[in-house]
Motif scaffolding. Structure first.
Motif, PDB file in Angstrom:
ATOM      1  N   GLN A 177      99.454  70.729  56.597  1.00 27.06           N
ATOM      2  CA  GLN A 177      98.631  71.451  57.566  1.00 27.06           C
ATOM      3  C   GLN A 177      97.194  70.919  57.575  1.00 27.06           C
ATOM      4  OE1 GLN A 177      99.136  75.491  56.278  1.00 27.06           O
ATOM      5  NE2 GLN A 177     100.959  75.838  57.549  1.00 27.06           N
ATOM      6  N   GLU A 178      96.654  70.621  56.385  1.00 22.35           N
ATOM      7  CA  GLU A 178      95.297  70.081  56.318  1.00 22.35           C
ATOM      8  C   GLU A 178      95.226  68.700  56.974  1.00 22.35           C
ATOM      9  OE1 GLU A 178      94.370  70.096  52.203  1.00 22.35           O
ATOM     10  OE2 GLU A 178      94.083  72.286  52.072  1.00 22.35           O
ATOM     11  N   GLU A 179      96.220  67.855  56.681  1.00 24.09           N
ATOM     12  CA  GLU A 179      96.217  66.515  57.273  1.00 24.09           C
ATOM     13  C   GLU A 179      96.331  66.578  58.788  1.00 24.09           C
ATOM     14  OE1 GLU A 179      99.418  64.561  55.354  1.00 24.09           O
ATOM     15  OE2 GLU A 179      98.291  64.096  53.518  1.00 24.09           O
ATOM     16  N   PHE A 180      97.183  67.449  59.276  1.00 24.82           N
ATOM     17  CA  PHE A 180      97.361  67.533  60.727  1.00 24.82           C
ATOM     18  C   PHE A 180      96.160  68.198  61.395  1.00 24.82           C
ATOM     19  CE2 PHE A 180     101.689  66.262  60.094  1.00 24.82           C
ATOM     20  CZ  PHE A 180     102.063  65.700  61.298  1.00 24.82           C
ATOM     21  N   GLU A 181      95.511  69.116  60.691  1.00 25.97           N
ATOM     22  CA  GLU A 181      94.313  69.710  61.254  1.00 25.97           C
ATOM     23  C   GLU A 181      93.222  68.652  61.414  1.00 25.97           C
ATOM     24  OE1 GLU A 181      91.743  72.161  62.983  1.00 25.97           O
ATOM     25  OE2 GLU A 181      93.866  72.552  62.548  1.00 25.97           O
ATOM     26  N   GLU A 182      93.087  67.764  60.399  1.00 25.95           N
ATOM     27  CA  GLU A 182      92.133  66.658  60.498  1.00 25.95           C
ATOM     28  C   GLU A 182      92.504  65.732  61.639  1.00 25.95           C
ATOM     29  OE1 GLU A 182      88.807  64.459  59.654  1.00 25.95           O
ATOM     30  OE2 GLU A 182      89.411  66.400  58.809  1.00 25.95           O
ATOM     31  N   LEU A 183      93.794  65.455  61.758  1.00 25.90           N
ATOM     32  CA  LEU A 183      94.256  64.589  62.844  1.00 25.90           C
ATOM     33  C   LEU A 183      93.998  65.244  64.195  1.00 25.90           C
ATOM     34  CD1 LEU A 183      95.736  62.029  63.762  1.00 25.90           C
ATOM     35  CD2 LEU A 183      97.894  63.244  63.429  1.00 25.90           C
ATOM     36  N   HIS A 184      94.254  66.539  64.292  1.00 26.03           N
ATOM     37  CA  HIS A 184      94.012  67.244  65.549  1.00 26.03           C
ATOM     38  C   HIS A 184      92.522  67.225  65.907  1.00 26.03           C
ATOM     39  CE1 HIS A 184      97.908  69.787  64.951  1.00 26.03           C
ATOM     40  NE2 HIS A 184      98.147  68.586  65.440  1.00 26.03           N
ATOM     41  N   ARG A 185      91.677  67.382  64.893  1.00 26.27           N
ATOM     42  CA  ARG A 185      90.240  67.350  65.135  1.00 26.27           C
ATOM     43  C   ARG A 185      89.829  65.983  65.674  1.00 26.27           C
ATOM     44  NH1 ARG A 185      89.032  70.193  61.107  1.00 26.27           N
ATOM     45  NH2 ARG A 185      89.030  68.499  59.570  1.00 26.27           N
ATOM     46  N   PHE A 186      90.338  64.917  65.056  1.00 29.36           N
ATOM     47  CA  PHE A 186      90.034  63.564  65.532  1.00 29.36           C
ATOM     48  C   PHE A 186      90.540  63.375  66.952  1.00 29.36           C
ATOM     49  CE2 PHE A 186      91.820  59.316  66.231  1.00 29.36           C
ATOM     50  CZ  PHE A 186      90.668  58.554  66.193  1.00 29.36           C
ATOM     51  N   LEU A 187      91.753  63.854  67.223  1.00 27.15           N
ATOM     52  CA  LEU A 187      92.325  63.685  68.566  1.00 27.15           C
ATOM     53  C   LEU A 187      91.535  64.481  69.600  1.00 27.15           C
ATOM     54  CD1 LEU A 187      96.156  63.826  67.769  1.00 27.15           C
ATOM     55  CD2 LEU A 187      94.802  61.809  68.391  1.00 27.15           C
ATOM     56  N   ARG A 188      91.084  65.685  69.226  1.00 26.19           N
ATOM     57  CA  ARG A 188      90.276  66.462  70.177  1.00 26.19           C
ATOM     58  C   ARG A 188      88.967  65.749  70.500  1.00 26.19           C
ATOM     59  NH1 ARG A 188      92.296  70.919  67.071  1.00 26.19           N
ATOM     60  NH2 ARG A 188      90.444  70.850  65.748  1.00 26.19           N
ATOM     61  N   ASP A 189      88.317  65.185  69.474  1.00 20.76           N
ATOM     62  CA  ASP A 189      87.071  64.449  69.713  1.00 20.76           C
ATOM     63  C   ASP A 189      87.331  63.223  70.588  1.00 20.76           C
ATOM     64  OD1 ASP A 189      85.824  66.306  68.159  1.00 20.76           O
ATOM     65  OD2 ASP A 189      85.790  65.066  66.336  1.00 20.76           O
TER      66      ASP A 189
END
Length: 264
Positions: A177-189
């Motif tokens: 969940q932490e890794e995907f949250e970081e990935l989602h944050r990068f993708l949103r940016d």
């Protein structure tokens, strides 16, 4: 009780006089135990009904399934008979159950012992059978207890493994969940940056297209005006037409270069 005796007579084979076992129905409609009719035919060498002596139409008469089911149900009811007809009594003969049939593994009375159903069977007193079988069950029970203890140990191991697997799974899930949250944050940016660039490019290209549209519309308007003037001169009288011929030719010879194709 009289009704039960009459009902039991109706469910009894006319050959062995016991309750039917796998009854078959002959062409004359009489029912006989399958084993009884086979023995009767082998001894008589004639395939006839033991009751009415009518010849059977088939060597393999069909089972009377309805009668067989009824007899099975009747036996089950009789097996529960002692609970309301007297403890330790035979359900068939109402005699005390003094013997134990070793072959059929059931308590029987003296009449059962002499019946055809238990012919050539081994018997012993119920007291001896109970004592012997209690010892057998005692050994079996001890074995079951050992199996239960072993299974309880296995259950403890499984419980520990289950908790370990559950804990590891929770840790792994949290990490994912932490890794995907970081990935989602990068993708949103990245999404926001690309959309902003796309909109800026859209504005720039639309401004360019608007300028080209205005220029093209002006050229179309100029050409339309020249066409109208030339058409008016062509419809005028000959003198007026010739007087304005030079100007009309100049107007008709206006050349507007075609717009250059713009890459898309």
């Amino acid at each position: 009780m009289a009704f039960r005796c009459s009902f039991e007579d109706d469910l009894s084979c006319p050959v062995c006089c016991d309750v039917f076992i796998n009854p078959v129905v002959l062409s004359c409609s009489h029912s006989i135990c399958e084993a009884c009719i086979r023995r009767f035919w082998e001894s008589k060498r004639l395939k006839e009904c033991p009751v009415c002596r009518r010849r059977a139409s088939s060597d393999r008469p069909p089972l009377n399934l309805a009668l067989r089911n009824l007899c099975d149900t009747f036996r089950q009811e009789l097996s529960r008979g002692p609970s309301f007809e007297g403890e330790g009594l035979c359900g068939l003969h109402k005699e005390k159950l003094k013997l134990f049939c070793v072959d059929d593994q059931e308590p029987v009375c003296l009449v059962c012992r002499d019946s055809r159903k238990h012919a050539n069977h081994r018997f012993c007193p119920v007291e001896e059978a109970a004592a012997d079988n209690k010892e057998i069950l005692k050994d079996a029970l001890q074995h079951l207890e050992e199996q239960r203890r072993e299974l309880e140990l296995f259950k403890e191991f499984f419980d520990e493994d289950d908790e370990l697997v559950k804990s590891n799974a929770q840790d792994a899930e949290r990490l994912i969940q932490e890794e995907f949250e970081e990935l989602h944050r990068f993708l949103r940016d990245e999404e926001s940056s690309r959309i902003s660039a796309l909109r800026e490019e859209e504005k720039r290209r639309r401004r360019t297209i608007k300028q080209e549209l205005e220029e093209t519309s002006g050229r179309i308007s100029s050409l339309s005006s020249a066409i109208r003037d030339v058409e008016e001169q062509m419809n005028a009288d000959d003198v007026s037409f010739l007087q304005n011929l030079k100007a009309s030719l100049q107007r008709a010879r206006i050349s507007e270069p075609p717009p250059e194709p713009r890459p898309r």
